[in-house]
Motif scaffolding. Structure first.
Motif, PDB file in Angstrom:
ATOM      1  N   LEU A  11     -10.729   3.316 -34.599  1.00  0.00           N
ATOM      2  CA  LEU A  11     -10.379   3.632 -33.216  1.00  0.00           C
ATOM      3  C   LEU A  11      -9.139   2.853 -32.770  1.00  0.00           C
ATOM      4  N   MET A  12      -9.092   1.591 -33.107  1.00  0.00           N
ATOM      5  CA  MET A  12      -7.947   0.769 -32.717  1.00  0.00           C
ATOM      6  C   MET A  12      -6.674   1.218 -33.437  1.00  0.00           C
ATOM      7  N   GLU A  13      -6.787   1.644 -34.690  1.00  0.00           N
ATOM      8  CA  GLU A  13      -5.607   2.132 -35.403  1.00  0.00           C
ATOM      9  C   GLU A  13      -5.035   3.362 -34.710  1.00  0.00           C
ATOM     10  N   GLY A  14      -5.927   4.256 -34.257  1.00  0.00           N
ATOM     11  CA  GLY A  14      -5.465   5.429 -33.520  1.00  0.00           C
ATOM     12  C   GLY A  14      -4.765   5.029 -32.228  1.00  0.00           C
ATOM     13  N   ARG A  15      -5.337   4.088 -31.514  1.00  0.00           N
ATOM     14  CA  ARG A  15      -4.738   3.631 -30.254  1.00  0.00           C
ATOM     15  C   ARG A  15      -3.400   2.951 -30.511  1.00  0.00           C
ATOM     16  N   VAL A  16      -3.330   2.133 -31.563  1.00  0.00           N
ATOM     17  CA  VAL A  16      -2.084   1.447 -31.899  1.00  0.00           C
ATOM     18  C   VAL A  16      -1.006   2.465 -32.254  1.00  0.00           C
ATOM     19  N   ASN A  17      -1.364   3.488 -33.015  1.00  0.00           N
ATOM     20  CA  ASN A  17      -0.383   4.514 -33.386  1.00  0.00           C
ATOM     21  C   ASN A  17       0.137   5.239 -32.149  1.00  0.00           C
ATOM     22  N   THR A  18      -0.769   5.549 -31.202  1.00  0.00           N
ATOM     23  CA  THR A  18      -0.358   6.208 -29.961  1.00  0.00           C
ATOM     24  C   THR A  18       0.581   5.308 -29.165  1.00  0.00           C
ATOM     25  N   LEU A  19       0.221   4.049 -29.021  1.00  0.00           N
ATOM     26  CA  LEU A  19       1.065   3.114 -28.272  1.00  0.00           C
ATOM     27  C   LEU A  19       2.402   2.883 -28.974  1.00  0.00           C
ATOM     28  N   ARG A  20       2.382   2.858 -30.275  1.00  0.00           N
ATOM     29  CA  ARG A  20       3.627   2.666 -31.032  1.00  0.00           C
ATOM     30  C   ARG A  20       4.565   3.849 -30.823  1.00  0.00           C
ATOM     31  N   ALA A  21       3.986   5.066 -30.856  1.00  0.00           N
ATOM     32  CA  ALA A  21       4.811   6.257 -30.633  1.00  0.00           C
ATOM     33  C   ALA A  21       5.368   6.263 -29.208  1.00  0.00           C
ATOM     34  N   PHE A  64       5.889   3.656 -27.325  1.00  0.00           N
ATOM     35  CA  PHE A  64       6.878   2.577 -27.246  1.00  0.00           C
ATOM     36  C   PHE A  64       8.217   3.041 -27.812  1.00  0.00           C
ATOM     37  N   SER A  65       8.171   3.648 -28.983  1.00  0.00           N
ATOM     38  CA  SER A  65       9.435   4.098 -29.589  1.00  0.00           C
ATOM     39  C   SER A  65      10.090   5.183 -28.739  1.00  0.00           C
ATOM     40  N   ARG A  66       9.291   6.042 -28.091  1.00  0.00           N
ATOM     41  CA  ARG A  66       9.839   7.087 -27.219  1.00  0.00           C
ATOM     42  C   ARG A  66      10.460   6.450 -25.974  1.00  0.00           C
ATOM     43  N   ASN A  67       9.796   5.440 -25.393  1.00  0.00           N
ATOM     44  CA  ASN A  67      10.304   4.810 -24.183  1.00  0.00           C
ATOM     45  C   ASN A  67      11.615   4.077 -24.412  1.00  0.00           C
ATOM     46  N   PHE A  68      11.830   3.577 -25.610  1.00  0.00           N
ATOM     47  CA  PHE A  68      13.058   2.831 -25.875  1.00  0.00           C
ATOM     48  C   PHE A  68      14.080   3.634 -26.661  1.00  0.00           C
ATOM     49  N   ASP A  69      13.868   4.934 -26.722  1.00  0.00           N
ATOM     50  CA  ASP A  69      14.840   5.815 -27.374  1.00  0.00           C
ATOM     51  C   ASP A  69      15.911   6.181 -26.354  1.00  0.00           C
ATOM     52  N   PRO A  70      17.189   5.871 -26.608  1.00  0.00           N
ATOM     53  CA  PRO A  70      18.222   6.158 -25.619  1.00  0.00           C
ATOM     54  C   PRO A  70      18.440   7.659 -25.379  1.00  0.00           C
ATOM     55  N   HIS A  71      18.094   8.487 -26.345  1.00  0.00           N
ATOM     56  CA  HIS A  71      18.267   9.930 -26.171  1.00  0.00           C
ATOM     57  C   HIS A  71      17.226  10.501 -25.209  1.00  0.00           C
TER      58      HIS A  71
END
Length: 136
Positions: free
Chosen positions: A80-90, A92-99
């Motif tokens: 469950l935590m791995e799924g949550r971490v993957n969601t948060l990681r995605a 995070f990467s979307r929020n800091f994507d300049p495009h």
């Protein structure tokens, strides 16, 4: 130098003390008794060791099953935590994507580009169905 030496008396055979033979049957019987006693002692020690090992196993089996259950619970939580971490990681990467910065600002601030017009679809009943932004 060559003096005459006194003669020795002739050697007489000395009488050896007579050895009384022991009855061999008694010795064999005693050795059989010792072997039987030794075998019985070995069997007794092995039985004691077996009883101790069996009691230790009986005590360990419930502990092992509890540990297996805890391991299953932890594995489930890890998934469950791995799924949550993957969601948060995605995210995070979307929020800091300049495009994606412009679209994220629009989502979070409900502000739209001045070139876009808001289209509101209305039912015949007068209820708002959907709001869409479009470019002119």
């Amino acid at each position: 130098m060559n003096a005459i030496q006194p003669s020795r008396p002739p050697l007489q055979p000395t009488q050896k003390p007579r050895v009384v033979p022991r009855p061999k049957r008694h010795l064999r019987q005693r050795s059989y008794q010792m072997m039987a006693l030794e075998g019985t002692a070995k069997i007794a020690v092995n039985l004691v060791i077996t009883a101790v090992a069996a009691s230790a196993l009986i005590k360990l089996l419930p502990e092992q099953s509890l540990q297996q259950e805890k391991l299953r619970e932890i594995s489930t939580e890890v998934k469950l935590m791995e799924g949550r971490v993957n969601t948060l990681r995605a995210e995070f990467s979307r929020n800091f994507d300049p495009h994606q910065a412009k679209s994220i600002r629009q989502e979070q601030g409900y502000r739209f580009d001045p070139n876009q017009r808001q289209i509101v679809l209305i039912n015949q009943d007068g209820q708002e169905v959907e709001s869409i932004e479009s470019s002119p």
